[in-house]
Design a protein around this motif. Structure first.
Motif, PDB file in Angstrom:
ATOM      1  N   TRP A 142       0.777  -1.313  -0.079  1.00 46.76           N
ATOM      2  CA  TRP A 142       0.089   0.141   0.201  1.00 46.76           C
ATOM      3  C   TRP A 142       0.755   1.285   0.056  1.00 46.76           C
ATOM      4  N   ASP A 143       0.372   2.281  -0.780  1.00 49.38           N
ATOM      5  CA  ASP A 143       1.106   3.454  -0.616  1.00 49.38           C
ATOM      6  C   ASP A 143       0.159   4.857  -0.120  1.00 49.38           C
ATOM      7  N   SER A 144       0.715   6.053  -0.082  1.00 50.59           N
ATOM      8  CA  SER A 144       0.032   7.066   0.730  1.00 50.59           C
ATOM      9  C   SER A 144      -1.198   7.330  -0.074  1.00 50.59           C
ATOM     10  N   ARG A 145      -1.484   6.743  -1.434  1.00 52.92           N
ATOM     11  CA  ARG A 145      -2.645   7.089  -2.301  1.00 52.92           C
ATOM     12  C   ARG A 145      -3.828   6.169  -1.676  1.00 52.92           C
ATOM     13  N   HIS A 146      -3.671   5.095  -1.032  1.00 50.69           N
ATOM     14  CA  HIS A 146      -4.451   4.350  -0.275  1.00 50.69           C
ATOM     15  C   HIS A 146      -4.788   4.501   1.085  1.00 50.69           C
ATOM     16  N   ARG A 147      -5.811   4.623   1.600  1.00 51.16           N
ATOM     17  CA  ARG A 147      -6.012   4.921   2.984  1.00 51.16           C
ATOM     18  C   ARG A 147      -6.246   3.389   3.688  1.00 51.16           C
ATOM     19  N   LEU A 148      -5.085   3.036   4.216  1.00 53.81           N
ATOM     20  CA  LEU A 148      -5.182   1.811   4.705  1.00 53.81           C
ATOM     21  C   LEU A 148      -5.721   1.929   6.366  1.00 53.81           C
ATOM     22  N   THR A 149      -6.803   0.895   6.612  1.00 50.05           N
ATOM     23  CA  THR A 149      -7.388   0.918   7.954  1.00 50.05           C
ATOM     24  C   THR A 149      -6.861  -0.242   8.749  1.00 50.05           C
ATOM     25  N   GLU A 150      -7.052  -0.125   9.936  1.00 49.50           N
ATOM     26  CA  GLU A 150      -6.567  -1.111  10.785  1.00 49.50           C
ATOM     27  C   GLU A 150      -7.108  -2.346  10.619  1.00 49.50           C
ATOM     28  N   ASN A 151      -8.585  -2.485  10.333  1.00 52.81           N
ATOM     29  CA  ASN A 151      -9.246  -3.814   9.798  1.00 52.81           C
ATOM     30  C   ASN A 151      -8.778  -4.280   8.908  1.00 52.81           C
ATOM     31  N   GLU A 152      -8.287  -3.412   7.716  1.00 50.99           N
ATOM     32  CA  GLU A 152      -8.067  -4.101   6.380  1.00 50.99           C
ATOM     33  C   GLU A 152      -6.429  -4.718   6.697  1.00 50.99           C
ATOM     34  N   LEU A 153      -5.791  -3.749   7.381  1.00 49.85           N
ATOM     35  CA  LEU A 153      -4.474  -4.386   7.646  1.00 49.85           C
ATOM     36  C   LEU A 153      -4.632  -5.761   8.190  1.00 49.85           C
ATOM     37  N   LEU A 154      -5.214  -5.878   9.279  1.00 49.60           N
ATOM     38  CA  LEU A 154      -5.559  -7.101  10.274  1.00 49.60           C
ATOM     39  C   LEU A 154      -6.043  -8.138   9.497  1.00 49.60           C
ATOM     40  N   GLU A 155      -7.083  -7.993   8.600  1.00 52.44           N
ATOM     41  CA  GLU A 155      -7.645  -8.801   7.897  1.00 52.44           C
ATOM     42  C   GLU A 155      -6.582  -9.569   6.707  1.00 52.44           C
ATOM     43  N   ASN A 156      -5.673  -8.699   6.213  1.00 50.55           N
ATOM     44  CA  ASN A 156      -4.595  -9.265   5.142  1.00 50.55           C
ATOM     45  C   ASN A 156      -3.630  -9.757   6.045  1.00 50.55           C
ATOM     46  N   ILE A 157      -3.205  -9.550   7.272  1.00 52.90           N
ATOM     47  CA  ILE A 157      -2.311 -10.179   8.038  1.00 52.90           C
ATOM     48  C   ILE A 157      -2.900 -11.598   8.160  1.00 52.90           C
ATOM     49  N   GLN A 158      -4.186 -11.753   8.824  1.00 53.15           N
ATOM     50  CA  GLN A 158      -4.741 -12.928   9.145  1.00 53.15           C
ATOM     51  C   GLN A 158      -5.105 -13.896   8.092  1.00 53.15           C
ATOM     52  N   SER A 159      -5.245 -13.444   6.832  1.00 53.70           N
ATOM     53  CA  SER A 159      -5.399 -14.197   5.670  1.00 53.70           C
ATOM     54  C   SER A 159      -4.492 -14.394   4.970  1.00 53.70           C
ATOM     55  N   ASN A 160      -3.312 -13.919   5.037  1.00 51.58           N
ATOM     56  CA  ASN A 160      -2.159 -14.302   4.258  1.00 51.58           C
ATOM     57  C   ASN A 160      -1.031 -14.905   5.181  1.00 51.58           C
TER      58      ASN A 160
END
Length: 161
Positions: A142-160
């Motif tokens: 992700w870069d600064s053009r994408h608003r990364l949320t805590e839930n999105e980050l957590l979901e990506n970590i848990q699924s990958n």
């Protein structure tokens, strides 16, 4: 002829002093070489991050959403034991980061512009980049053009991971 050789020499010197553009990283790429020292004295290299799962956050406090990103990262790290994290600041001096950390009760160590060169991103660059890696392979960026949320980050970590 002497003027031409002088011109070529000066041009070569100027080009060698110019900063190279940031290296592009994409999902599926191997984690590029890096070498930083965190504020707690820990040395972080590519080799130290390929032993498992890692999050690399290259941040700039001057970016509007940086505080939200850093808060999300701190919260996610507390929920994901075993995740290696490397926070790398690319703009501010250590005194500014220390004050910011104190104001927000952040505890994760970080690297500063004085002691780093990561992925060809130059200190002072106005850019943020977040990488999730597993065993040295980048699987999300992700870069600064994408608003990364805590839930999105957590979901990506848990699924990958």
């Amino acid at each position: 002829m002497k003027k031409l050789l002088t011109f070529i020499l000066l041009t070569a010197m100027l080009v060698s002093c110019m900063d190279r553009p940031a290296q592009k990283v994409h999902p599926g790429d191997p984690l590029p070489d890096m070498d930083v020292t965190l504020s707690d004295g820990t040395a972080v290299t590519r080799d130290s991050l390929i032993q498992g799962e890692s999050l690399i956050a290259i941040f700039n406090l001057q970016e509007p959403d940086c505080g939200d990103y850093l808060s999300a990262i701190h919260d996610v790290v507390n929920k994901c034991r075993g995740l290696s994290v490397c926070l790398v600041n690319i703009a501010e001096p250590e005194s500014v980061i220390q004050e910011y950390w104190r104001m927000h009760n952040f505890t994760l160590p970080y690297a500063t512009p004085e002691n780093l060169r990561v992925f060809g991103i130059n200190p002072g660059a106005s850019r943020q980049l977040f990488l999730l890696c597993r065993w040295g392979i980048i699987f999300n960026v992700w870069d600064s053009r994408h608003r990364l949320t805590e839930n999105e980050l957590l979901e990506n970590i848990q699924s990958n991971l």
